[in-house]
Structure formats: C-alpha cells, structure tokens
Design a protein around this motif. Sequence first.
Motif, short mmCIF file in Angstrom:
data_model
loop_
_atom_site.label_atom_id
_atom_site.label_comp_id
_atom_site.label_asym_id
_atom_site.label_seq_id
_atom_site.Cartn_x
_atom_site.Cartn_y
_atom_site.Cartn_z
N GLY A 1 0.78 -1.23 0.00
CA GLY A 1 0.00 0.00 0.00
C GLY A 1 0.81 1.27 0.00
N GLU A 2 2.12 1.17 0.15
CA GLU A 2 2.99 2.36 0.15
C GLU A 2 3.49 2.60 -1.27
OE1 GLU A 2 3.46 4.34 2.62
OE2 GLU A 2 2.48 3.16 4.18
N ILE A 3 2.65 3.25 -2.09
CA ILE A 3 2.96 3.42 -3.51
C ILE A 3 4.19 4.29 -3.72
CG2 ILE A 3 2.09 4.20 -5.74
CD1 ILE A 3 0.74 1.70 -4.61
N LEU A 4 4.27 5.41 -2.98
CA LEU A 4 5.42 6.30 -3.16
C LEU A 4 6.73 5.60 -2.82
CD1 LEU A 4 6.66 9.03 -3.76
CD2 LEU A 4 6.14 9.73 -1.39
N ALA A 5 6.72 4.83 -1.73
CA ALA A 5 7.92 4.09 -1.35
C ALA A 5 8.31 3.09 -2.43
CB ALA A 5 7.70 3.37 -0.02
N LEU B 1 9.88 4.91 -5.43
CA LEU B 1 11.25 5.34 -5.13
C LEU B 1 12.21 4.15 -5.09
CD1 LEU B 1 10.53 8.01 -2.36
CD2 LEU B 1 11.52 8.43 -4.63
N LEU B 2 11.77 3.05 -4.52
CA LEU B 2 12.61 1.86 -4.48
C LEU B 2 12.93 1.36 -5.88
CD1 LEU B 2 10.90 -0.10 -1.55
CD2 LEU B 2 13.21 0.84 -1.51
N LEU B 3 11.91 1.27 -6.74
CA LEU B 3 12.10 0.76 -8.08
C LEU B 3 12.92 1.71 -8.95
CD1 LEU B 3 8.61 -0.82 -8.81
CD2 LEU B 3 10.77 -2.02 -8.43
N ALA B 4 12.93 2.99 -8.59
CA ALA B 4 13.75 3.95 -9.32
C ALA B 4 15.24 3.64 -9.16
CB ALA B 4 13.46 5.37 -8.83
N GLY B 5 15.60 2.96 -8.05
CA GLY B 5 16.99 2.60 -7.82
C GLY B 5 17.56 1.70 -8.90
N LEU C 1 12.85 5.19 2.51
CA LEU C 1 12.75 4.99 3.96
C LEU C 1 12.02 6.15 4.62
CD1 LEU C 1 13.55 3.23 6.40
CD2 LEU C 1 15.70 4.49 6.47
N PHE C 2 12.16 7.35 4.06
CA PHE C 2 11.55 8.52 4.66
C PHE C 2 10.31 9.00 3.90
CE2 PHE C 2 16.06 8.68 5.82
CZ PHE C 2 15.94 8.75 7.20
N ALA C 3 9.87 8.19 2.93
CA ALA C 3 8.71 8.58 2.13
C ALA C 3 7.43 8.48 2.96
CB ALA C 3 8.60 7.67 0.91
#
Length: 319
Positions: free
Chosen positions: A261-265, A268-272, A317-319
Amino acid sequence: MSQPETTPEGQVADAVSGNWVDLYAPRALRPYLRLSRADRPIGTWLLLLPCWWGLLLAMVHDGQARWFDLWIFAGCGIGAVLMRGAGCTWNDITDRDIDGSVARTASRPIPSGQVSAKQALAWAVGQSLVAFCILITFPVNAILLGILSLLPVAIYPFAKRFTWWPQIFLGIAFNWGALLAWTAHTGTLGWPAVLLYLSGMAWTLFYDTIYAHQDAEDDALIGVKSTARLFGDATPRWLAWFLVTTVALMGYAIVLAAPRGEILALVLLLAGPWAMGWHMLLQLRRLKLDDNDRLLTLFRSNRDAGLIPVVFFALALFA
C-alpha cells in the motif's frame, strides 16, 4: 614545507593517481596498505554497497529505523575496509607467482619484493581478527553468515585456475554483505535479501568482466581463465544480459520487500535499479575492449552505479 613525492617508491601500476598511501602514509606501512588496496578504494566500495542495499531495504521492509542500524551502517563500512584488505592480501599471497608475469600486477608488494608472503599472511590475519571483533557485535545469525563468508573468500583466488567463470566466485564473496546486513537488522534471512544478493552477483559479473579485459592477453599467455577470455568479442552481448539480470532481480527483491500500500515508497525503491540500469547501459555504450584506460575508468565508475540504489532506498525509507 616539503613537497609530496611525485613518483613514490613501490607505487603499484594501477593505483589511483595521487592517492594518500603513496603520498602521505608512513613509508614502513605503505607495502601493507598496498596489499589491502588502500591506494585503490574502488573495491572497498563494491564490497560495501551491497551491505547498504541490504540494510536499507530491510529497514524499508519492516518500517523501522533503530539506533543500532547506525552501527550496522558504520560497522559494514569498517568491516568492508578490513575484509577487502584481508581478501586482497590473501589473493596476492596465492597469486604471487602469477602476478609477476602480468604487466599490471608485477608491481604489487609481494612480486616486487616489498614484503614477504609470511609478512603478508600475518597482515591478512590481523585485519580479519579486527573485522571479527566488529562482526560479533551483530545478532547471532548475522555472525554465522559472516563466518560462512570466509569460505568463498578463501576459494576465490584459486577459481581462475579451474573455471572460466571466476567472476561468479568473486560475486559470491563480494555481495555477501546484502545477506549479512539484512539479517543484522531483521535477525533472520529473507527472500528479498537472497534476490538482492543474486542481483549483486550479476552486477559483479558485469563490472569484473570489464576489469578482466585489461589482463586478457597476459592471462592467455600464462593460462589463467576469466569471463573476459571466455566471451572475447561477444563480451558486449553478455554484459547486456548481466545488466538486465541485475535490474530484474533487484526489482523482484524490491517488490517482495516493499510495504503493502505504500505506492510512493515502491516507486522510489524501483527507481533505484531503473537508474542503475541506465548507468550500466552508458558504460556499455562507452566500452572499448582494446582500451585499457577506458576499461579501468568504466570499472571504477561502478561505485557511482552502486550508490544509485542506496540513494533511492534511503529516500524510500523517509517517504
């Protein structure tokens, strides 16, 4: 004030120009620091970055950041310096006869006569013992993983004598930190860490094949095996597959680890791995197999490639 030496005695051929070891370290310590590759820090980064991947992804996975994580973060850094140093020293001990026959490695401390094999062994043991003192501050499962990591470290220098794929053994050893750091945070090993570890192994095959092309001609003369010799002119195609595998496995690890459910996280993770893949693609486009200076530059640029997921994992982590 006296000026630093411009061509220090005993300087290793592929050392970073103007490095602190050759210019400022006490003369008596220089051969030992060169054994540890302190004058060539890229290997320490390549050993450390999977540790930080594993730690940060574990923190995102369970949504917790504890004070002890700061020690894991720092302990991995100190441990990477020490264990990379111990591993490289062991590598130079086992390769002391081979290194003297290869132009790039003939200037290393043992074949050039700066230190003896016995002195180098004592140095390797000393570094390992200090690293063990750091390891035992971690949870028991992480300690067990750390002890187990000595096996691939011990085997790797011999791999090029019996397989065309010694880079796999390097990948096994160099990415162990992804397993260890995840376990140090969570207390147990998880599938995301395993997939992250396999991703790192594919990345190692990518960058170390590039690196190995510097020695391909000398390796052929003395009978040493490597993926560079195995792939030959087909290397770019193989590197492309390693690139895709790196990104795909890291992406799969993220999907398993990301909080539901944490779409923003998740974004950001997949952007890595996405951005890391683009960096690797740029390396591939600049590749020239007959240009050793270019090969070394591309190899060293993998510090930046590996730092990209660290940045995005930290943002998540801070998203």
